[in-house]
Every structure is written in C-alpha cells, then in structure tokens.
Write an enzyme that holds these catalytic residues in place. Sequence first.
Site, short mmCIF file in Angstrom:
data_model
loop_
_atom_site.label_atom_id
_atom_site.label_comp_id
_atom_site.label_asym_id
_atom_site.label_seq_id
_atom_site.Cartn_x
_atom_site.Cartn_y
_atom_site.Cartn_z
N HIS A 54 -4.52 -5.68 11.34
CA HIS A 54 -5.01 -6.81 10.25
C HIS A 54 -4.95 -6.26 9.01
O HIS A 54 -5.12 -5.07 8.57
CB HIS A 54 -6.26 -7.47 10.90
CG HIS A 54 -6.77 -8.55 9.88
ND1 HIS A 54 -7.24 -8.41 8.54
CD2 HIS A 54 -6.77 -9.92 10.34
CE1 HIS A 54 -7.53 -9.66 8.20
NE2 HIS A 54 -7.42 -10.50 9.06
N ASP B 294 -11.11 -1.00 14.84
CA ASP B 294 -11.34 -2.23 14.26
C ASP B 294 -11.53 -3.24 15.52
O ASP B 294 -10.95 -3.43 16.22
CB ASP B 294 -10.14 -2.76 13.71
CG ASP B 294 -10.25 -4.30 13.30
OD1 ASP B 294 -11.23 -4.72 13.35
OD2 ASP B 294 -9.42 -4.73 12.42
N GLN C 265 -11.90 -8.19 16.92
CA GLN C 265 -11.52 -9.15 18.08
C GLN C 265 -11.88 -8.51 19.35
O GLN C 265 -12.36 -9.27 20.21
CB GLN C 265 -10.11 -9.28 18.10
CG GLN C 265 -9.23 -9.90 16.76
CD GLN C 265 -9.54 -11.28 16.73
OE1 GLN C 265 -9.92 -11.97 17.60
NE2 GLN C 265 -9.47 -11.84 15.35
N LYS D 74 -16.80 -14.20 13.95
CA LYS D 74 -15.90 -14.28 15.32
C LYS D 74 -16.77 -14.15 16.40
O LYS D 74 -16.30 -14.50 17.50
CB LYS D 74 -14.87 -13.28 15.04
CG LYS D 74 -13.91 -13.24 13.98
CD LYS D 74 -12.61 -12.46 14.12
CE LYS D 74 -11.92 -12.06 12.63
NZ LYS D 74 -11.26 -13.36 12.31
N CYS E 146 -2.47 -12.30 8.60
CA CYS E 146 -2.86 -11.22 7.91
C CYS E 146 -2.59 -10.02 8.73
O CYS E 146 -3.00 -9.09 8.96
CB CYS E 146 -4.54 -11.13 7.64
SG CYS E 146 -5.02 -12.41 6.75
N1 PLP Z 1 -9.54 -7.17 11.89
C1 PLP Z 1 -9.00 -8.21 12.84
C2 PLP Z 1 -8.29 -7.64 13.95
C3 PLP Z 1 -9.00 -9.46 12.31
O1 PLP Z 1 -8.73 -10.47 13.28
C4 PLP Z 1 -9.86 -9.83 11.27
C5 PLP Z 1 -10.02 -11.33 10.90
O2 PLP Z 1 -9.06 -11.97 11.17
C6 PLP Z 1 -10.63 -8.90 10.50
C7 PLP Z 1 -10.13 -7.59 10.75
C8 PLP Z 1 -11.11 -9.26 9.23
O3 PLP Z 1 -12.17 -9.95 9.23
P1 PLP Z 1 -13.21 -10.55 8.10
O4 PLP Z 1 -12.27 -11.10 7.40
O5 PLP Z 1 -14.29 -10.96 8.60
O6 PLP Z 1 -13.77 -9.24 7.34
#
Ligand code: PLP
Length: 406
Positions: free
Chosen positions: A122, A199, A202, A225, A364
Amino acid sequence: MYDIDKIRSDFPILSRQVNGKPLVYLDNGASAQKPKVVIDAVTRGYAEEYANVHRGLHYLSNLATEKYEAVRGTIARFLGAEDENEIVLNSGTTEGINTVAYGWAMPRLQAGDEIILSVMEHHANIVPWHFLRERQGVVLKWVDVDATGALDPQAVLDAITPRTRLIAVTQLSNVLGTRVDVKAICAGARAQGVPVLVDGSQGAVHAPVNVQDIGCDFYAITGHKLYGPSGSGAIYMRKERMAEMHPFLGGGDMIREVHKDVVTYADPPMKFEAGTPGIVQTIGLGVALEYLMDLGMQNVAAHEDRLRDYARSRLDGLNWLQVQGTTQDKAAIFSFTIDGAAHAHDISTILDKKGVAVRAGHHCAGPLMDHLGVTATCRASFGLYNTEAEVDTLVDALELAHELFA
Ligand code: PLP
C-alpha cells in the site's frame, strides 16, 4: 458457535437501506463498520468522561488517562506482544510507518543502502521509503508476486544483499487478499541481521496475530479497519529497535524536560507519542479489540474463510469476470474487472444502485496496478459480519452490470 445474526445486530448500520435496498457492505478493506459497543464508548467518552490525558490532576483527566493507557495493554494482548511498552499509540498505520521511516531509518541509512519491498505494498508502506530514496539516496528493491498473486518468501530473502537495511512487507494484500508468510521472511531475515517491518493493516483484521511468533521488528495496525474509530492505531516495536529510535514528532507529552538550550525525552513508548492524542478514538479501539477477542479471531478467520470459498465458487462461475489474484492462500478480498466493460467506477456505480458497497480504483497500490497491467479494479472485501446471501446479492448485481456494459 459463530452467531451471525447476533453479530450483525451488534452493528447498527447494517440494518439501514441504501438506494432503497438493504445495505450490503463489502468495502471493509477500506474501513470497517463499528459495533454498538464502540459507538457507545465513543459517545460516553465525550458525553461523560472527556478531558485531556496525562497532564491533569483532576478527576476527569485521571479517568480519561486510565482508560486511554489501558488500551496499550489491550493492544499488546491482541498482538501477542511481550510487554505493553512495546506498543506506540498513534492515529493509524500511515503514522506508524512514518514514525519508523523518520525515527529509525532516516538517521541510520546512507546512500546506497537498500530497503526491500513487495510489489503489493500500500502507498503507506511505499511513500515514506520513497522519501528516503529522494532525500538520501536509499535504494528501493522490489520483489514481484507470481501469476497467482502469491509472494514467495524465498524471493524476498534472495533479494537481501550486504547493503539491505530493512524489509518492509504487508502481511495481507489489500487488493488481492494474498496472505504473505511473514514468519518465514522474518526468520530468514533475522538470520542475516535484517530487521522486518510488517504492515498488519489488513492481516490483523482477518486472523489471529502474535508478533513474537512472527518474529518481526515492527508491526503496524490501523484502528478503523479493526472495527474501531478512525484516527486510532498503533505500532508494535521490538524493544531493541525502540532503543535505536529517534523521536519523529516533537511536542508536548514526549518530553521529560525542556529548557532554552536543552531538551530531554520521556522514556519509550511515550517518547514517540507527541501532542494530544486521539483520546476517545483510542479508547474506542480498545473496546473494538475486546469485541474481536470475545468473538475469537480464530472464529472470525474461519467464518471469513468459508465466505471466501463460497464467493470464489460463485465468482468463478462468471466467465466474463477477471478476478486478480487466484492464489488459494488468500483472505475474502476479491479485485476484479469485467471483460470489455466500462471502467471499474461504472461497475461500482451499478452495484451501489443495488445497495452493494464496493471500492473502485487503484486501491493505493500503484506498483501492483502497474504489475497487473490495469489502471483500476473493483474490490469486494468481506468482513466478520458478511454472509453468503450477500455474496449472492453481489453476483446478481454483477450480472446486471455485465448485461448493461458488456
Ligand atoms: N496498509 C494497508 C495494507 C492498507 O490496506 C491501508 C489502508 O487502506 C494502509 C496501510 C493505510 O492505513 P491508514 O490509511 O489507516 O493509515
């Protein structure tokens, strides 16, 4: 027993209609809905228990501080951390990864040092590393997924060189649903002295997590999430890594003393928590995690795996639908396009008319879109409250979109 009717009744929004149809919420990958216990905790937090934390000596400030600080322990339990002081509270994954990029990587990495990333990351786990590339000549090394969307842990380990300083990898792709064997990556990387940031935005939502078992150095989560409020989150940092970190944000709360010519910092984890935090959001996240632990993440995972299998069998029957990421080891997240059809946004608009909420776009994940050779997909991402009947509604709506556009 996983009582899906009872669970659905815990989420007030699921009983509403959208465009005259019952809501079928399949955009959990972007943000999940909130159970009533979380909504009530947020309301109570503002209506009855609100004050700033850490600095007051009055009743409400002490109460808010007690409730806020208790969440550190809840998160440590949820993630299987050894010590709650390895948990830094923040606003979500984006802040967590930036804290590591600015506080750990920037002061340590030199031009020519390497960071290994998977092509599935992401933007939150890409752009902070691009800052290091742009500003100090750090080299980003990318590891591809195979044709099924799977990431071979050995391919990640094979990319290690004497200049590798960090591996930053997702545990679960927000686009393909692919699960990554982060434990194997951590074991191999550790043997070569390379830290790993996982990360977990998810990954932590769809299965039990134990950071000690994974063996990672950093593990980032984002509250919204996890059925908690937006603006809440945390990052686990292994103690040795925390000791190497410089503070990223400066301000109130993270200091011991400030004078005209000298500043000293609070002990970790407070050293990495500057300014007034998301007090009520964090308290709400604690309630969300208790809710998940009461359900049992193992039970959530089993329910979602059943949904995944059913959705896969139904979607496989649509020979005009192109599902991206066919690996067996995935969560109930499906990205797709329709042969010869209009843009993903048009498909999602048709689905919305039927009450089905999905996401359309690049999710993203620019490098993954480039790798797949698409500019956008539709994504249906399931959560703990979704049902097989909702899979059927999705398929009916897709058939309508196919008739209209193809
Ligand atoms: N990493 C992953 C795999 C994500 O799906 C997301 C959000 O869509 C993020 C990072 C970023 O999360 P946040 O926007 O809550 O900081």
